[in-house]
Design a protein around this motif. Structure first.
Motif, PDB file in Angstrom:
ATOM      1  N   GLN A 111       0.832  -1.204   0.000  1.00  0.00           N
ATOM      2  CA  GLN A 111       0.000   0.000   0.000  1.00  0.00           C
ATOM      3  C   GLN A 111       0.868   1.256   0.000  1.00  0.00           C
ATOM      4  OE1 GLN A 111      -2.332  -1.112   3.586  1.00  0.00           O
ATOM      5  NE2 GLN A 111      -4.101  -0.372   2.416  1.00  0.00           N
ATOM      6  N   ALA A 112       1.930   1.248   0.808  1.00  0.00           N
ATOM      7  CA  ALA A 112       2.791   2.426   0.945  1.00  0.00           C
ATOM      8  C   ALA A 112       3.516   2.749  -0.350  1.00  0.00           C
ATOM      9  CB  ALA A 112       3.789   2.217   2.078  1.00  0.00           C
ATOM     10  N   GLU A 113       3.722   1.748  -1.192  1.00  0.00           N
ATOM     11  CA  GLU A 113       4.382   1.979  -2.479  1.00  0.00           C
ATOM     12  C   GLU A 113       3.588   2.930  -3.368  1.00  0.00           C
ATOM     13  OE1 GLU A 113       7.262   1.193  -3.970  1.00  0.00           O
ATOM     14  OE2 GLU A 113       8.037   0.237  -2.184  1.00  0.00           O
ATOM     15  N   SER A 114       2.282   3.032  -3.135  1.00  0.00           N
ATOM     16  CA  SER A 114       1.451   3.890  -3.977  1.00  0.00           C
ATOM     17  C   SER A 114       1.442   5.345  -3.520  1.00  0.00           C
ATOM     18  CB  SER A 114       0.014   3.362  -4.021  1.00  0.00           C
ATOM     19  OG  SER A 114      -0.568   3.462  -2.738  1.00  0.00           O
ATOM     20  N   VAL A 115       2.026   5.623  -2.367  1.00  0.00           N
ATOM     21  CA  VAL A 115       2.093   6.998  -1.861  1.00  0.00           C
ATOM     22  C   VAL A 115       3.153   7.749  -2.667  1.00  0.00           C
ATOM     23  CG1 VAL A 115       2.593   8.406   0.177  1.00  0.00           C
ATOM     24  CG2 VAL A 115       1.402   6.240   0.436  1.00  0.00           C
ATOM     25  N   THR A 116       2.870   8.988  -3.011  1.00  0.00           N
ATOM     26  CA  THR A 116       3.805   9.729  -3.864  1.00  0.00           C
ATOM     27  C   THR A 116       4.965  10.346  -3.099  1.00  0.00           C
ATOM     28  OG1 THR A 116       2.395  11.673  -3.687  1.00  0.00           O
ATOM     29  CG2 THR A 116       2.077  10.249  -5.606  1.00  0.00           C
ATOM     30  N   GLN A 117       4.771  10.670  -1.823  1.00  0.00           N
ATOM     31  CA  GLN A 117       5.841  11.270  -1.027  1.00  0.00           C
ATOM     32  C   GLN A 117       6.842  10.190  -0.607  1.00  0.00           C
ATOM     33  OE1 GLN A 117       4.525  13.648   2.295  1.00  0.00           O
ATOM     34  NE2 GLN A 117       6.481  13.448   3.341  1.00  0.00           N
ATOM     35  N   PRO A 118       8.140  10.478  -0.624  1.00  0.00           N
ATOM     36  CA  PRO A 118       9.115   9.475  -0.181  1.00  0.00           C
ATOM     37  C   PRO A 118       9.104   9.320   1.345  1.00  0.00           C
ATOM     38  CG  PRO A 118      10.236  11.491  -0.840  1.00  0.00           C
ATOM     39  CD  PRO A 118       8.787  11.691  -1.135  1.00  0.00           C
ATOM     40  N   TYR A 119       9.207   8.083   1.792  1.00  0.00           N
ATOM     41  CA  TYR A 119       9.232   7.765   3.217  1.00  0.00           C
ATOM     42  C   TYR A 119      10.290   6.710   3.504  1.00  0.00           C
ATOM     43  CZ  TYR A 119       4.683  10.028   3.982  1.00  0.00           C
ATOM     44  OH  TYR A 119       3.657  10.930   4.084  1.00  0.00           O
ATOM     45  N   GLN A 120      10.717   6.675   4.750  1.00  0.00           N
ATOM     46  CA  GLN A 120      11.569   5.596   5.255  1.00  0.00           C
ATOM     47  C   GLN A 120      10.660   4.694   6.083  1.00  0.00           C
ATOM     48  OE1 GLN A 120      14.154   5.798   8.891  1.00  0.00           O
ATOM     49  NE2 GLN A 120      15.753   6.027   7.329  1.00  0.00           N
ATOM     50  N   PRO A 121      10.453   3.433   5.666  1.00  0.00           N
ATOM     51  CA  PRO A 121       9.575   2.559   6.441  1.00  0.00           C
ATOM     52  C   PRO A 121      10.265   2.030   7.697  1.00  0.00           C
ATOM     53  CG  PRO A 121      10.420   1.378   4.546  1.00  0.00           C
ATOM     54  CD  PRO A 121      10.950   2.785   4.452  1.00  0.00           C
ATOM     55  N   ARG A 122       9.509   2.016   8.770  1.00  0.00           N
ATOM     56  CA  ARG A 122       9.943   1.477  10.053  1.00  0.00           C
ATOM     57  C   ARG A 122       8.742   0.769  10.666  1.00  0.00           C
ATOM     58  NH1 ARG A 122      13.089   6.439  13.121  1.00  0.00           N
ATOM     59  NH2 ARG A 122      14.579   6.911  11.467  1.00  0.00           N
ATOM     60  N   LEU A 123       8.964   0.028  11.714  1.00  0.00           N
ATOM     61  CA  LEU A 123       7.864  -0.547  12.478  1.00  0.00           C
ATOM     62  C   LEU A 123       7.833   0.130  13.842  1.00  0.00           C
ATOM     63  CD1 LEU A 123       8.267  -4.325  11.634  1.00  0.00           C
ATOM     64  CD2 LEU A 123       6.452  -2.796  10.851  1.00  0.00           C
ATOM     65  N   LEU A 124       6.636   0.411  14.321  1.00  0.00           N
ATOM     66  CA  LEU A 124       6.456   0.997  15.649  1.00  0.00           C
ATOM     67  C   LEU A 124       5.556   0.070  16.448  1.00  0.00           C
ATOM     68  CD1 LEU A 124       6.897   3.367  17.633  1.00  0.00           C
ATOM     69  CD2 LEU A 124       4.807   4.382  16.683  1.00  0.00           C
ATOM     70  N   SER A 125       6.068  -0.417  17.552  1.00  0.00           N
ATOM     71  CA  SER A 125       5.315  -1.285  18.455  1.00  0.00           C
ATOM     72  C   SER A 125       4.754  -0.444  19.596  1.00  0.00           C
ATOM     73  CB  SER A 125       6.241  -2.371  19.012  1.00  0.00           C
ATOM     74  OG  SER A 125       5.593  -3.089  20.044  1.00  0.00           O
ATOM     75  N   VAL A 126       3.484  -0.670  19.896  1.00  0.00           N
ATOM     76  CA  VAL A 126       2.834  -0.024  21.044  1.00  0.00           C
ATOM     77  C   VAL A 126       2.429  -1.165  21.975  1.00  0.00           C
ATOM     78  CG1 VAL A 126       1.044   1.590  21.799  1.00  0.00           C
ATOM     79  CG2 VAL A 126       1.992   1.775  19.471  1.00  0.00           C
ATOM     80  N   PRO A 127       3.361  -1.624  22.838  1.00  0.00           N
ATOM     81  CA  PRO A 127       3.113  -2.827  23.642  1.00  0.00           C
ATOM     82  C   PRO A 127       1.865  -2.751  24.518  1.00  0.00           C
ATOM     83  CG  PRO A 127       5.408  -2.171  23.800  1.00  0.00           C
ATOM     84  CD  PRO A 127       4.687  -1.081  23.068  1.00  0.00           C
ATOM     85  N   SER A 128       1.581  -1.587  25.080  1.00  0.00           N
ATOM     86  CA  SER A 128       0.435  -1.499  25.990  1.00  0.00           C
ATOM     87  C   SER A 128      -0.897  -1.699  25.277  1.00  0.00           C
ATOM     88  CB  SER A 128       0.441  -0.160  26.726  1.00  0.00           C
ATOM     89  OG  SER A 128       0.343   0.899  25.803  1.00  0.00           O
ATOM     90  N   LEU A 129      -0.918  -1.566  23.944  1.00  0.00           N
ATOM     91  CA  LEU A 129      -2.136  -1.795  23.164  1.00  0.00           C
ATOM     92  C   LEU A 129      -2.048  -3.059  22.311  1.00  0.00           C
ATOM     93  CD1 LEU A 129      -2.914   1.813  21.836  1.00  0.00           C
ATOM     94  CD2 LEU A 129      -3.842   0.659  23.847  1.00  0.00           C
ATOM     95  N   TYR A 130      -0.953  -3.810  22.449  1.00  0.00           N
ATOM     96  CA  TYR A 130      -0.716  -4.981  21.596  1.00  0.00           C
ATOM     97  C   TYR A 130      -0.886  -4.572  20.131  1.00  0.00           C
ATOM     98  CZ  TYR A 130      -1.257  -7.370  26.022  1.00  0.00           C
ATOM     99  OH  TYR A 130      -1.114  -7.764  27.318  1.00  0.00           O
ATOM    100  N   MET A 131      -0.205  -3.498  19.765  1.00  0.00           N
ATOM    101  CA  MET A 131      -0.389  -2.900  18.440  1.00  0.00           C
ATOM    102  C   MET A 131       0.952  -2.714  17.742  1.00  0.00           C
ATOM    103  SD  MET A 131      -2.152   0.805  17.829  1.00  0.00           S
ATOM    104  CE  MET A 131      -2.093   1.668  16.293  1.00  0.00           C
ATOM    105  N   PHE A 132       0.967  -3.037  16.444  1.00  0.00           N
ATOM    106  CA  PHE A 132       2.107  -2.748  15.579  1.00  0.00           C
ATOM    107  C   PHE A 132       1.625  -1.851  14.461  1.00  0.00           C
ATOM    108  CE2 PHE A 132       5.027  -5.986  17.148  1.00  0.00           C
ATOM    109  CZ  PHE A 132       6.252  -5.416  16.835  1.00  0.00           C
TER     110      PHE A 132
END
Length: 194
Positions: A111-132
């Motif tokens: 999905q991110a490949e279709s965005v026109t602005q350049p980005y650096q992909p990373r992962l962000l973990s939110v442990p208290s919400l069991y969310m990535f």
């Protein structure tokens, strides 16, 4: 290409390659798809994994780098993922895993490949919400070991997402911050007992 996938530290990559080459590490991993792979499997799309430590009263997100995650591709899709963690002795293989976050990460990156602005992909973990989330950092030349989500960065919650937060819907940090602020428990005050 709008995504500027960073290079993982060479020792982190080597630790994963060594584990992939170890019949014991693969056979003992809780990854039936990786164990059953009929084609050679290899790591790709290295993503730095940051953990959300706290949200300050001013609304800033405090994060720290905890590892690197690699999708393990076999044929035309990822069958598992591998993580390398920073230890006092340097980068070391942590574990293989599979499950919904592997396919969800792969989908979010497409999905991110279709965005026109350049980005650096990373992962962000939110442990208290069991969310990535897939964290699309606007400063694509930034050092992957540092930095905090900026207001204009995008966060794409991976599935399964917590109730009330839509998976695979890009959110500007400024948009998602109020939701996180109400759900993430505040950091304990120094000197207070739990």
């Amino acid at each position: 290409m709008p995504l500027h996938v960073p290079s993982a530290p060479a020792p982190a990559l080597r630790s994963v390659l060594t584990a992939l080459g170890s019949p014991t590490a693969v056979s003992e991993a809780p990854t039936p798809s990786l164990r059953a792979a009929q084609q050679p499997a290899g790591p790709e799309l290295p993503l730095p994994v940051h953990v959300l430590d706290k949200i300050t009263p001013q609304g800033a997100l405090s994060t720290r780098l905890t590892g690197w995650r690699f999708l393990i591709r076999c044929g035309d899709h990822a069958v598992a993922a591998a993580e390398s963690r920073l230890t006092p002795d340097g980068w070391a293989f942590s574990h293989f895993f599979e499950g919904p976050y592997v396919a969800s990460t792969e989908r979010a990156l497409r999905q991110a490949e279709s965005v026109t602005q350049p980005y650096q992909p990373r992962l962000l973990s939110v442990p208290s919400l069991y969310m990535f989330t897939l964290w699309l950092h606007g400063d694509f030349a930034a050092d992957t070991a540092s930095g905090h989500p900026a207001a204009g960065d995008l966060l794409v919650p991976l599935a399964p997402a917590p109730p009330g937060i839509a998976a695979h819907r890009p959110h500007a940090v400024a948009e998602l911050l109020p939701v996180l602020t109400h759900r993430v428990p505040p950091a304990p005050l120094l000197g207070s007992s739990a």
